[in-house]
Write a protein that holds these residues in place. Structure first.
Motif, PDB file in Angstrom:
ATOM      1  N   GLN A 193      42.053  34.394  39.398  1.00 50.58           N
ATOM      2  CA  GLN A 193      42.798  35.291  38.526  1.00 50.58           C
ATOM      3  C   GLN A 193      44.248  35.442  38.984  1.00 50.58           C
ATOM      4  O   GLN A 193      44.572  35.207  40.152  1.00 50.58           O
ATOM      5  N   THR A 194      45.108  35.861  38.064  1.00 54.89           N
ATOM      6  CA  THR A 194      46.477  36.209  38.437  1.00 54.89           C
ATOM      7  C   THR A 194      46.418  37.238  39.568  1.00 54.89           C
ATOM      8  O   THR A 194      45.635  38.189  39.519  1.00 54.89           O
ATOM      9  N   THR A 195      47.244  37.057  40.591  1.00 55.49           N
ATOM     10  CA  THR A 195      47.145  37.913  41.774  1.00 55.49           C
ATOM     11  C   THR A 195      47.575  39.356  41.481  1.00 55.49           C
ATOM     12  O   THR A 195      48.361  39.615  40.563  1.00 55.49           O
ATOM     13  N   GLN A 198      51.362  39.893  41.404  1.00 54.38           N
ATOM     14  CA  GLN A 198      52.028  39.572  40.140  1.00 54.38           C
ATOM     15  C   GLN A 198      51.723  40.606  39.064  1.00 54.38           C
ATOM     16  O   GLN A 198      52.580  40.935  38.232  1.00 54.38           O
ATOM     17  N   PRO A 375      53.487  36.113  34.214  1.00 45.93           N
ATOM     18  CA  PRO A 375      53.076  37.080  35.243  1.00 45.93           C
ATOM     19  C   PRO A 375      52.774  38.444  34.625  1.00 45.93           C
ATOM     20  O   PRO A 375      53.595  38.997  33.888  1.00 45.93           O
ATOM     21  N   VAL A 592      49.727  32.695  39.061  1.00 45.20           N
ATOM     22  CA  VAL A 592      49.568  33.246  37.718  1.00 45.20           C
ATOM     23  C   VAL A 592      48.656  32.306  36.940  1.00 45.20           C
ATOM     24  O   VAL A 592      48.956  31.108  36.817  1.00 45.20           O
ATOM     25  N   ARG A 593      47.571  32.826  36.440  1.00 39.95           N
ATOM     26  CA  ARG A 593      46.620  31.980  35.718  1.00 39.95           C
ATOM     27  C   ARG A 593      47.276  31.393  34.466  1.00 39.95           C
ATOM     28  O   ARG A 593      47.946  32.075  33.711  1.00 39.95           O
ATOM     29  N   ALA A 595      49.755  29.484  34.230  1.00 40.35           N
ATOM     30  CA  ALA A 595      51.215  29.311  34.279  1.00 40.35           C
ATOM     31  C   ALA A 595      51.594  27.839  34.152  1.00 40.35           C
ATOM     32  O   ALA A 595      52.590  27.503  33.483  1.00 40.35           O
TER      33      ALA A 595
END
Length: 798
Positions: A193-195, A198, A375, A592-593, A595
């Protein structure tokens, strides 16, 4: 080693009493407390052992916010519910004709290991492998890479017999797992997953679409680190607006002071369609993103506008279905496109009839918003699971034991077990093809809870009373063990050496799961049991084929050597310390997923038909199924608050994951006393609904429908919308009178009430969250018998 929970508690109390009368004495001065590292689904810890007896649990430093659940491990290890000896159901042992009908209704007989292994080996050898169902589903029973229950079972059947009938799919994400890869090229539900970094820096609106971040991150498929808990205060400090679209105002929603959208259960797709219609009509949707990154929008549009079915999916149309006002639907849609918005999906929505549509619709809505790959924007389906949002170390953790090749190509879709047993030879649609149910004569269950996780418990029990043999490995007398014919006592996690990894998403730890105590009573490791069976079936050569000729420690060391652990610690040092930790690279916190897909959809195309997000799928459309189309679609559920059935069953039943258990694990420990109501599983009910029924908080109530009845403890609250009730899944099934057909459950096992109806002919997944029930307050003259869910059965010769 014949140690019981009662003896352990008695010894501890005795030590306390001696110390109190001799406060200056040297009591315990020469007692040595050994701290042994171990790890479970609840967290990593040190077991404090004195004279070979487990006396305490101390969390390891890598656990940022230890769960109370780890403190139940002592009670579980020495529980009076332990299976102490090999046992065989009486009439089965006697070979009595018609013994199947007595399954779950009669006593067991204690037998020797030799007798039990002979019975099992002969039965397996006399049953065609095409008629054996290996029901050892999932890996939640044990986090170890060597002793993982379903892996050792699979290895046994594949290497010794050439295979057995297996399970296709899963309960957790049976619908999404079949559809999402075709939509966006990945299951998504288990993806990185997006961190959090972010999200915190960029997200402005965080939509928890049924996702309960705090509760569900208490556990992990491997070992949780609970680091997500340290991020939540940062989210709140960042000033992000949280919105919870959920029939329940969850702990997480309360923590973030989230705006609560009290949606009707099972109507999320209609809400999403209403938003999409508004965005299209007002031209606020991101046309550029749709054109560049998606495929099939033009084929979906006629349905959205109502050209194909004369029903435009307007906010007013959605309001009638969802009971969310058209004004609010427009307001939410406008908000989402006006600022950086993240849609955090969940797994519960797809555990409903037509659950395939939930993720598809959410992905389509996110595409129209146009922030996928940015993000703090887009969507994610795993922020509530196993540390989702944590940066990944990039290092290799430990592999697992190879299962070998299953030459039996017959499988049963997860959640279709009862239907398959009851309908051998039946042909069904599944994933766009036809499959035929096999004839099941023998079920082998190791480390799983078939009676716990299969929907419609009464239907399942009826099915189990049709088969010839049911064999179970269990440390405890679970409901599944009580329904079995042969029960083999297996060790608990603390009675085995093993190795595992830490956190599904960060993957920055490897843990030594050192043996803490010797096996209690006559229990054996599952691996050892299968090794002994292999020898019974084919001698030393076949046993060697199963074991690989390695000892436990040789396997464990081999797993470690295949990881990146040796670059940091030699095995002996790792085993001594109990862990090795990998540093997470700084650039990993920038993940970022999607991205890369957004940056270059040609070089980073998705694994879909077009390489883009499939809003319309020609492949799915070609299946020509009545309940699954080529684009996101609203289908009316068979049971919901908009149906006529509410005249008889006026409440929609939800069965969320438990707060203080991993499914059914720990229901036989003192932890249950923290939340049970008069020994029963709580049923959440809205305050106004309870008042209308004369129900008060703490009352025992009956919850019922045409499938079954159960007793639960009323939990009256304003944190659930009207017309909806919720009972956490995982309570141990406890029939009041096992001699009856469809007896009332005395403990609140929710699957007595859930339906075995599949999501659709596409995924054939579980739809447990599509169920209507009635509730009644018990009459004053009704006698409620004590619950027996945590008592072992009667055992002759024990």
């Amino acid at each position: 080693m014949a140690i019981s929970r009662r003896n352990v508690l008695k010894a501890a109390a005795g030590m306390t009493a001696v110390a109190s009368v001799q406060p200056l004495g040297a009591v315990g001065a020469f007692k040595q407390i050994e701290k042994i590292p171990h790890a479970t689904h609840f967290g990593p810890f040190y077991a404090k052992v004195e004279d070979g007896i487990l006396k305490g649990i101390e969390p390891q430093k890598s656990d940022a916010n230890p769960s109370i659940m780890i403190q139940g491990i002592i009670d579980r290890t020495y529980s009076d519910t332990r299976v102490k000896y090999p046992c065989v159901r009486k009439s089965y042992l006697e070979g009595r004709p018609g013994h199947q009908a007595l399954r779950g209704k009669e006593e067991f007989v204690r037998v020797s290991w030799e007798t039990a292994l002979e019975l099992v080996a002969k039965k397996i050898q006399s049953t065609p492998r095409e008629n054996i169902y290996n029901a050892s589903y999932g890996g939640w029973g044990h986090v170890g890479r060597l002793h993982n229950s379903n892996i050792v079972a699979g290895r046994f059947f594949n290497t010794v017999l050439g295979g057995a009938v297996g399970t296709d799919g899963e309960y957790s994400n049976g619908a999404a797992g079949r559809v999402n890869p075709g939509i966006v090229g990945d299951m998504e539900v288990y993806s990185q997953q997006t961190t959090h970094e972010q999200m915190i820096d960029n997200c402005k609106v965080y939509v928890m679409w049924g996702a309960d971040l705090f509760k569900c991150n208490r556990i992990d498929y491997v070992v949780p680190n609970h680091i997500n808990d340290t991020y939540y205060p940062k989210y709140k400090k960042a000033g992000i607006k949280f919105i919870s679209i959920d029939p329940i105002y969850t702990e997480t929603a309360q923590m973030f002071d989230a705006e609560w959208i009290k949606i009707r259960p099972n109507t999320d797709v209609a809400l999403m369609l209403g938003m999409m219609h508004h965005l299209y009509k007002t031209k606020k949707y991101n046309k550029g993103f749709i054109t560049k990154y998606t495929d099939g929008f033009d084929q979906f549009l006629p349905y959205l506008l109502g050209n194909t079915d004369k029903t435009p999916k307007t906010p007013e149309w959605a309001e009638k279905i969802t009971e969310v006002s058209a004004k609010k639907i427009r307001e939410l849609a406008d908000l989402f496109v006006s600022t950086r918005t993240f849609l955090a999906g969940n797994w519960a929505m797809q555990r409903a009839q037509h659950g395939e549509q939930a993720d598809w619709a959410l992905i389509t809505l996110a595409a129209m918003i146009g922030q996928i790959g940015l993000p703090g924007g887009g969507f994610g389906f795993s922020m509530h699971y196993a540390g989702g949002g944590q940066a990944n170390s990039g290092y290799r953790t430990t592999p697992g034991l190879a299962q070998g090749r299953n030459r039996v190509k017959l499988t049963i879709p997860a959640s279709r077990v009862a239907e398959a047993i009851l309908n051998p030879g039946k042909e069904i649609n599944f994933k766009g093809k036809k499959i035929t149910y096999p004839k099941i004569d023998l079920i082998y269950l190791c480390g799983a809870s078939l009676v716990g996780h299969e929907p419609d418990t009464n239907e399942l029990i009826s099915a189990l009373r049709r088969i010839d043999t049911f064999i179970v490995h269990e440390p405890w007398w679970t409901p599944s063990a009580k329904m079995a014919d042969i029960v083999l006592p297996s060790t608990s996690t603390l009675e085995r050496d093993d190795i595992t990894s830490g956190s599904t998403y960060s993957r920055n730890m490897i843990y030594a799961m050192k043996k803490v105590i010797n096996p209690v009573f006559e229990s054996k490791d599952d691996f050892e049991i299968f090794a002994l069976l292999s020898e019974k079936i084919g001698g030393e050569q076949v046993k060697h084929r199963y074991t690989g000729g390695k000892t436990y420690m040789e396997w464990i060391k081999a797993f470690y050597e295949k990881s990146d652990g040796p670059a940091f610690k030699e095995f002996d040092q790792f085993w001594k310390d109990g862990f090795v930790e990998f540093e997470i690279p700084k650039d990993a916190y920038n993940f970022v997923r999607h991205a890369d897909f957004r940056e270059n959809p040609i070089d980073n195309k998705l694994a879909t038909e077009s390489g883009k997000i499939q809003i319309f799928s020609p492949k799915f459309a070609s299946f020509n199924l009545p309940d699954f189309k080529g684009h996101p679609t609203w289908f009316e559920p068979a049971e919901w608050l908009g149906s006529k059935q509410i005249q008889k069953f006026p409440f929609h039943l939800l069965s969320p994951h438990p707060r203080y258990r991993v499914h059914s694990q720990l229901d036989n420990t003192w932890v249950r006393d923290m939340y049970k109501i008069q020994g029963r599983e709580p049923v959440m009910i809205n305050t106004q609904d309870a008042q209308k029924l004369g129900i008060k908080h703490g009352d025992i109530v009956e919850v019922y429908n045409d499938r079954g009845r159960l007793l639960a403890g009323a939990y009256v609250t304003d944190n659930i919308r009207n017309g909806v009730v919720a009972i956490q899944e995982g309570a141990w099934y406890d029939p009041e009178n096992p001699q009856e057909d469809n007896p009332r459950c005395n403990a609140g096992h929710v699957n007595v009430l859930t339906s075995s109806r599949p999501t659709s002919q596409m995924a054939q997944a579980t739809s447990v969250n599509t169920a209507l029930v009635g509730i009644r307050k018990l009459r004053k003259d009704e006698v409620v018998s004590p619950y027996h869910s945590t008592l072992p059965p009667k055992i002759l010769g024990a």
